[in-house]
Design an enzyme around this catalytic site. Sequence first.
Site, mmCIF file in Angstrom:
data_model
loop_
_atom_site.group_PDB
_atom_site.id
_atom_site.type_symbol
_atom_site.label_atom_id
_atom_site.label_comp_id
_atom_site.label_asym_id
_atom_site.label_seq_id
_atom_site.Cartn_x
_atom_site.Cartn_y
_atom_site.Cartn_z
ATOM 1 N N ASN A 190 0.864 -1.180 0.000
ATOM 2 C CA ASN A 190 0.000 0.000 0.000
ATOM 3 C C ASN A 190 0.902 1.232 0.000
ATOM 4 O O ASN A 190 1.463 1.584 1.030
ATOM 5 C CB ASN A 190 -0.892 -0.045 1.258
ATOM 6 N N LYS A 212 0.083 4.232 -0.354
ATOM 7 C CA LYS A 212 -0.587 5.424 0.194
ATOM 8 C C LYS A 212 -0.362 6.622 -0.740
ATOM 9 O O LYS A 212 -0.295 6.437 -1.960
ATOM 10 C CB LYS A 212 -0.112 5.673 1.627
ATOM 11 N N HIS A 261 -9.536 0.890 4.839
ATOM 12 C CA HIS A 261 -8.273 1.115 5.546
ATOM 13 C C HIS A 261 -8.549 2.055 6.726
ATOM 14 O O HIS A 261 -9.365 2.968 6.630
ATOM 15 C CB HIS A 261 -7.244 1.732 4.592
ATOM 16 N N GLU A 310 -7.055 4.500 7.873
ATOM 17 C CA GLU A 310 -6.881 5.936 7.598
ATOM 18 C C GLU A 310 -8.134 6.499 6.927
ATOM 19 O O GLU A 310 -8.495 7.651 7.150
ATOM 20 C CB GLU A 310 -5.627 6.159 6.733
ATOM 21 N N GLU A 325 -5.450 -5.149 10.445
ATOM 22 C CA GLU A 325 -4.459 -4.100 10.677
ATOM 23 C C GLU A 325 -4.794 -3.373 11.973
ATOM 24 O O GLU A 325 -5.633 -2.449 11.974
ATOM 25 C CB GLU A 325 -4.473 -3.094 9.517
ATOM 26 N N GLY A 372 2.122 2.278 10.793
ATOM 27 C CA GLY A 372 3.041 3.401 10.645
ATOM 28 C C GLY A 372 3.703 3.836 11.946
ATOM 29 O O GLY A 372 4.326 4.887 12.017
ATOM 30 N N SER A 413 3.277 -2.059 10.472
ATOM 31 C CA SER A 413 4.721 -2.059 10.748
ATOM 32 C C SER A 413 5.388 -3.403 10.459
ATOM 33 O O SER A 413 6.344 -3.784 11.145
ATOM 34 C CB SER A 413 5.010 -1.601 12.181
#
Length: 253
Positions: free
Chosen positions: A9, A11, A96, A98, A168, A174, A214
Amino acid sequence: MRKKILAGNWKMNTTIEEGTSLYQEVQKGWNEIGSQDLICIIAPPSTHIFQLASATNEHLFLAAQNCSEFAAGAHTGDLSAQIIGSAGAIYIIIGHSERRAHHGESNQILQQKVNLTLQADLYPIYCCGESETDRDEGVQNQIVLDQLKEGLFHLTADDFGKVVVAYEPVWAIGTGKTASPAQAQDMHAFIRKSVEEHYGEEAALNLSILYGGSCNPSNADELFAKADIDGGLIGGASLKAKDFIAIANSLKA
Ligand code: PGA
């Protein structure tokens, strides 16, 4: 039997020029691995998909990072699943964290996106995962179950067979804080059991469940050694071809 999948991904990173050269490096590394059993999915910014699509093959696919919850029409700035498919992507990442956090995407909205992805003959990679507070309160399983029930479990068994799930944990994305292999395995087993209760044993055994958060070349071996972890959804480490290919080698092993 379920597929082993490594998804990158990217991003909101890379210009088309940078993305093209990163993609070529990944492709070269992937060809060298040469495993027939692994699937690689790259999710670049959507602007790159059409250009990169000419270099896909039966083990290397493209995904979009999101799609609209609407089928078509007056939705300025959005991309429908159908438009994404016409550019050459085969998968769409849905839900996701985010997008859930920064764009207010509820499980109900995600259900629409899943439906439109399938209607466009594409495959959803449905993300789920709890926040740090959820985990501190011990409600992580309930949160993930609600995300699955509300976003996916309305599907017919046939359509569910086209879904990939990515677990996730939000606190691991991250942040450099990976879920321990045991924590990840526990959740993956829980997801598989929930799928079994809803769709039966065969559907559960056939579902690929990816871990994301991560994941990097130094922790991938341990994570992928777990029975219910079928691959990874890689953010930061997918921006370096060398790291991404090292993670792919861990998955192959
Ligand atoms: P990360 O991101 O690997 O940088 O933690 C994973 C993701 O957001 O999909």
